[in-house]
Design an enzyme around this catalytic site. Structure first.
Site, mmCIF file in Angstrom:
data_model
loop_
_atom_site.group_PDB
_atom_site.id
_atom_site.type_symbol
_atom_site.label_atom_id
_atom_site.label_comp_id
_atom_site.label_asym_id
_atom_site.label_seq_id
_atom_site.Cartn_x
_atom_site.Cartn_y
_atom_site.Cartn_z
ATOM 1 N N LYS A 73 -2.845 -14.811 -6.199
ATOM 2 C CA LYS A 73 -3.536 -14.492 -7.452
ATOM 3 C C LYS A 73 -2.490 -14.053 -8.472
ATOM 4 C CE LYS A 73 -4.844 -9.713 -6.432
ATOM 5 N NZ LYS A 73 -5.931 -8.769 -6.466
ATOM 6 N N ASN A 104 -14.319 -5.745 2.063
ATOM 7 C CA ASN A 104 -13.604 -7.022 1.933
ATOM 8 C C ASN A 104 -14.482 -8.192 2.359
ATOM 9 O OD1 ASN A 104 -11.353 -5.973 0.831
ATOM 10 N ND2 ASN A 104 -10.039 -6.183 2.606
ATOM 11 N N THR A 111 -5.527 -0.800 7.553
ATOM 12 C CA THR A 111 -6.861 -1.289 7.932
ATOM 13 C C THR A 111 -6.886 -1.482 9.451
ATOM 14 O OG1 THR A 111 -7.003 -2.362 5.782
ATOM 15 C CG2 THR A 111 -8.576 -3.081 7.465
ATOM 16 N N GLY A 128 -7.155 -16.190 -0.921
ATOM 17 C CA GLY A 128 -6.033 -16.045 0.008
ATOM 18 C C GLY A 128 -5.652 -14.585 0.072
ATOM 19 N N ARG A 145 -6.167 -3.377 -5.333
ATOM 20 C CA ARG A 145 -5.990 -4.831 -5.423
ATOM 21 C C ARG A 145 -4.567 -5.104 -5.876
ATOM 22 N NH1 ARG A 145 -10.387 -5.367 -9.933
ATOM 23 N NH2 ARG A 145 -9.348 -3.403 -10.356
ATOM 24 N N VAL A 160 0.832 -1.210 0.000
ATOM 25 C CA VAL A 160 0.000 0.000 0.000
ATOM 26 C C VAL A 160 0.866 1.260 0.000
ATOM 27 C CG1 VAL A 160 -1.624 1.333 1.420
ATOM 28 C CG2 VAL A 160 -1.999 -1.107 1.060
ATOM 29 N N CYS A 217 -5.205 -9.740 2.784
ATOM 30 C CA CYS A 217 -6.331 -8.942 3.297
ATOM 31 C C CYS A 217 -7.569 -9.758 3.664
ATOM 32 C CB CYS A 217 -6.701 -7.865 2.281
ATOM 33 S SG CYS A 217 -5.428 -6.601 2.172
ATOM 34 N N LYS A 266 14.983 -2.415 2.610
ATOM 35 C CA LYS A 266 13.999 -1.938 1.624
ATOM 36 C C LYS A 266 14.377 -0.537 1.166
ATOM 37 C CE LYS A 266 9.765 -4.411 2.731
ATOM 38 N NZ LYS A 266 8.378 -4.394 3.147
HETATM 39 P P1 NAD Z 1 3.239 -4.702 4.121
HETATM 40 O O1 NAD Z 1 3.476 -5.708 5.162
HETATM 41 O O2 NAD Z 1 3.478 -5.029 2.686
HETATM 42 O O3 NAD Z 1 4.086 -3.375 4.433
HETATM 43 C C1 NAD Z 1 4.149 -2.749 5.674
HETATM 44 C C2 NAD Z 1 5.449 -1.962 5.734
HETATM 45 O O4 NAD Z 1 5.449 -1.176 6.937
HETATM 46 C C3 NAD Z 1 6.709 -2.839 5.810
HETATM 47 O O5 NAD Z 1 7.611 -2.430 4.791
HETATM 48 C C4 NAD Z 1 7.273 -2.561 7.205
HETATM 49 O O6 NAD Z 1 8.679 -2.639 7.264
HETATM 50 C C5 NAD Z 1 6.780 -1.158 7.453
HETATM 51 N N1 NAD Z 1 6.736 -0.730 8.859
HETATM 52 C C6 NAD Z 1 6.322 -1.417 9.949
HETATM 53 N N2 NAD Z 1 6.385 -0.642 11.040
HETATM 54 C C7 NAD Z 1 6.836 0.556 10.655
HETATM 55 C C8 NAD Z 1 7.105 1.788 11.336
HETATM 56 N N3 NAD Z 1 6.908 1.916 12.627
HETATM 57 N N4 NAD Z 1 7.564 2.817 10.614
HETATM 58 C C9 NAD Z 1 7.779 2.693 9.283
HETATM 59 N N5 NAD Z 1 7.541 1.566 8.584
HETATM 60 C C10 NAD Z 1 7.076 0.511 9.256
HETATM 61 O O7 NAD Z 1 1.730 -4.223 4.319
HETATM 62 P P2 NAD Z 1 0.642 -3.839 3.200
HETATM 63 O O8 NAD Z 1 0.189 -5.060 2.499
HETATM 64 O O9 NAD Z 1 1.143 -2.679 2.411
HETATM 65 O O10 NAD Z 1 -0.572 -3.372 4.134
HETATM 66 C C11 NAD Z 1 -0.508 -2.173 4.895
HETATM 67 C C12 NAD Z 1 -1.896 -1.907 5.465
HETATM 68 O O11 NAD Z 1 -2.809 -1.658 4.395
HETATM 69 C C13 NAD Z 1 -2.496 -3.070 6.255
HETATM 70 O O12 NAD Z 1 -3.278 -2.555 7.289
HETATM 71 C C14 NAD Z 1 -3.376 -3.771 5.230
HETATM 72 O O13 NAD Z 1 -4.440 -4.478 5.831
HETATM 73 C C15 NAD Z 1 -3.902 -2.588 4.430
HETATM 74 N N6 NAD Z 1 -4.259 -2.896 3.047
HETATM 75 C C16 NAD Z 1 -3.489 -3.743 2.298
HETATM 76 C C17 NAD Z 1 -3.842 -3.991 0.966
HETATM 77 C C18 NAD Z 1 -3.026 -4.956 0.132
HETATM 78 O O14 NAD Z 1 -3.532 -5.355 -0.937
HETATM 79 N N7 NAD Z 1 -1.820 -5.346 0.523
HETATM 80 C C19 NAD Z 1 -4.971 -3.368 0.394
HETATM 81 C C20 NAD Z 1 -5.699 -2.486 1.177
HETATM 82 C C21 NAD Z 1 -5.341 -2.257 2.501
#
Ligand code: NAD
Length: 439
Positions: free
Chosen positions: A328, A214, A121, A263, A157, A11, A266, A35
């Site tokens: 997916k 979702n 989320t 899967g 997505r 995200v 989310c 990263k």
């Molecule tokens: P992710 O695990 O891919 O990325 C999270 C990132 O945050 C990691 O790079 C981690 O190192 C970093 N992080 C953790 N703690 C930190 C801090 N204190 N300071 C700075 N960086 C920090 O997560 P994601 O899939 O991008 O999801 C993020 C949020 O968005 C979640 O709540 C998820 O439910 C929601 N979300 C995800 C999607 C999706 O498709 N992946 C879609 C909509 C919403």
């Protein structure tokens, strides 16, 4: 406009790159230094179509930068986007430790007004909790700096995330402050998102909208899978049934593809979270979502059960090819992928599993290690002398594959199509036994 993005996962990175390509001045902050150093070189840390080109262009234009210094990040943007993970706790509710750490990082380092935009989320009511944490942390510093907090859930997505961000169905802004609504609109309007796509609502409504969206989509998938299993028992064809119901505009075609279960990072997590939140905060039992979850868990094992039945339980020593590890197509994300359940069952039963995925093999290697699991870069190596092929992810390159005998060289010509994406007639004409779901 100056934006800090906290967390550069799926995200955060997509949000940052899309805002940067629109000319905003974006700084990304992550606690994962590996990263950050990769991103500084212009290398994307995730596979997402179109992302690398936009990232490189934004670096060239100077609209995006990366840091692992929390102070620099906290003081860069008026807008501070929270995009950190909210993984599952043992009771199913979201674990908020990353959110709390990110908030404290901003509160302890900020030197002027901030708008905290929450894209992660989170439970319903979190915007208020975030506000309270800021008040406490700023009080400790004897600071009266102004902070606004807004819920801005993300609906992108994986696999089409850039497109979803730039051309969204809607942008939900949870804030009742007219000033914040205006400031948030300005941000998205500059990114080319039309005004009519922006929906304002209360903070709690925005937070619940994300979970409800979702939950609805997962329900649609479990519904069609349940009807698929019924269809199979009664001699109907689920593909025909899905067209029959999906053409009704009230129902819609999307998310009516039967298969071996959902899967991803989310759906499973958010369903568990909503069930837990509902029980804890509202004393309500979300029965429908418990069924959605149970149906999906069972559906993930359907292909393995079919294979076991065909081989009369004698799976030990068989060579099984598995195509697709990502949950997916067009992503390298393997979190909660049905491939995990299938491969674990095969290995436990003594099969030798040869797998391929165009993008997700490195991620999968972190999950399952076994002498009986072989990762193949060459697709045809997976099927050579194989006793069955199980297709789990509907990547285009599998759908368009050359299934001729000389290319596949299988020992037993059995194909299990977990996504109903292959041409049954063509395969049967070549001589395969085609096994699928729902017919
Ligand atoms: P992710 O695990 O891919 O990325 C999270 C990132 O945050 C990691 O790079 C981690 O190192 C970093 N992080 C953790 N703690 C930190 C801090 N204190 N300071 C700075 N960086 C920090 O997560 P994601 O899939 O991008 O999801 C993020 C949020 O968005 C979640 O709540 C998820 O439910 C929601 N979300 C995800 C999607 C999706 O498709 N992946 C879609 C909509 C919403």
């Amino acid at each position: 406009m100056k934006i800090s993005v906290i967390g550069t996962g799926y995200v955060g990175l997509v949000t940052a790159v899309c805002f940067a390509q629109a000319g905003h001045d974006v700084l990304c902050f992550d606690i994962d230094k590996k990263k950050i150093s990769k991103l500084l070189k212009g290398e994307s840390t995730i596979y997402e179509p179109g992302l690398t080109d936009l990232l490189k262009n934004s670096i060239k234009k100077g609209t995006i930068n990366f840091t692992s210094d929390v102070k620099v990040s906290a003081n860069h943007g008026l807008y501070q986007f929270l995009c950190v993970g909210t993984p599952q706790s043992t009771d199913g509710s979201p674990n908020l430790k990353y959110i709390n750490a990110a908030i404290k990082g901003i509160a302890n380092n900020m030197e002027d007004r901030k708008i905290i935009v929450n894209k992660s989320t989170v439970p319903i009511g979190m915007t208020n909790i975030v506000r309270d944490i800021f008040s406490n942390e700023l009080a400790k510093r004897n600071s009266d700096l102004e902070v606004d907090v807004v819920s801005n859930p993300e609906f992108l997505r994986e696999g089409s995330a850039v497109n979803d961000f730039l051309y969204p169905d809607r942008v939900v802004i949870g804030s009742e402050s007219k000033k914040v609504q205006k400031e948030m609109s300005a941000l998205y309007l500059q990114a080319g998102i039309p005004k009519k796509k922006i929906i304002f609502m209360s903070e709690k409504s925005a937070e619940l909208t994300k979970y409800a969206a979702n939950a609805f989509l997962a329900t649609k998938i479990s519904f069609i899978n349940e009807i698929a299993n019924l269809s199979e028992s009664l001699g109907a064809n689920i593909k025909e049934v899905a067209i029959g119901i999906g053409t009704d505009e009230r129902i819609g075609k999307s998310f009516l593809n039967a298969g071996c279960g959902y899967g991803g990072s989310c759906f499973p997590k958010d369903i568990d979270a909503l069930i837990a939140i509902s029980k804890k905060d509202a004393k309500k039992d979300l029965k429908i979502l418990k069924e959605v979850r149970a149906i999906n868990n069972k559906q993930k094992t359907v292909l393995f059960r079919k294979l076991k039945k065909i081989y009369k339980g004698n799976i030990k020593g068989l060579k099984i090819a598995v195509w697709g590890l990502a949950f997916k197509p067009n992503t390298d994300d393997v979190r909660e992928s049905p491939s995990i359940d299938i491969i674990n069952s095969l290995i436990t039963s003594g099969a030798k599993v040869h797998v391929h995925d165009p993008e997700a093999m490195d991620e999968f290697k972190k999950l399952i290690k076994s002498p009986n699991l072989k990762f193949c870069n060459d697709i045809s190596a997976t099927t050579e002398l194989a006793d069955a092929l199980i297709l789990v992810t509907d990547w285009d390159e599998y759908i368009n594959y050359d299934f001729s005998k000389k290319n596949m060289k299988m020992n037993n010509m059995k194909i299990f199509d977990g996504r109903l994406c292959l041409n049954k007639q063509n395969l049967e004409d070549i001589g395969y036994e085609y096994i699928s779901i729902g017919s």
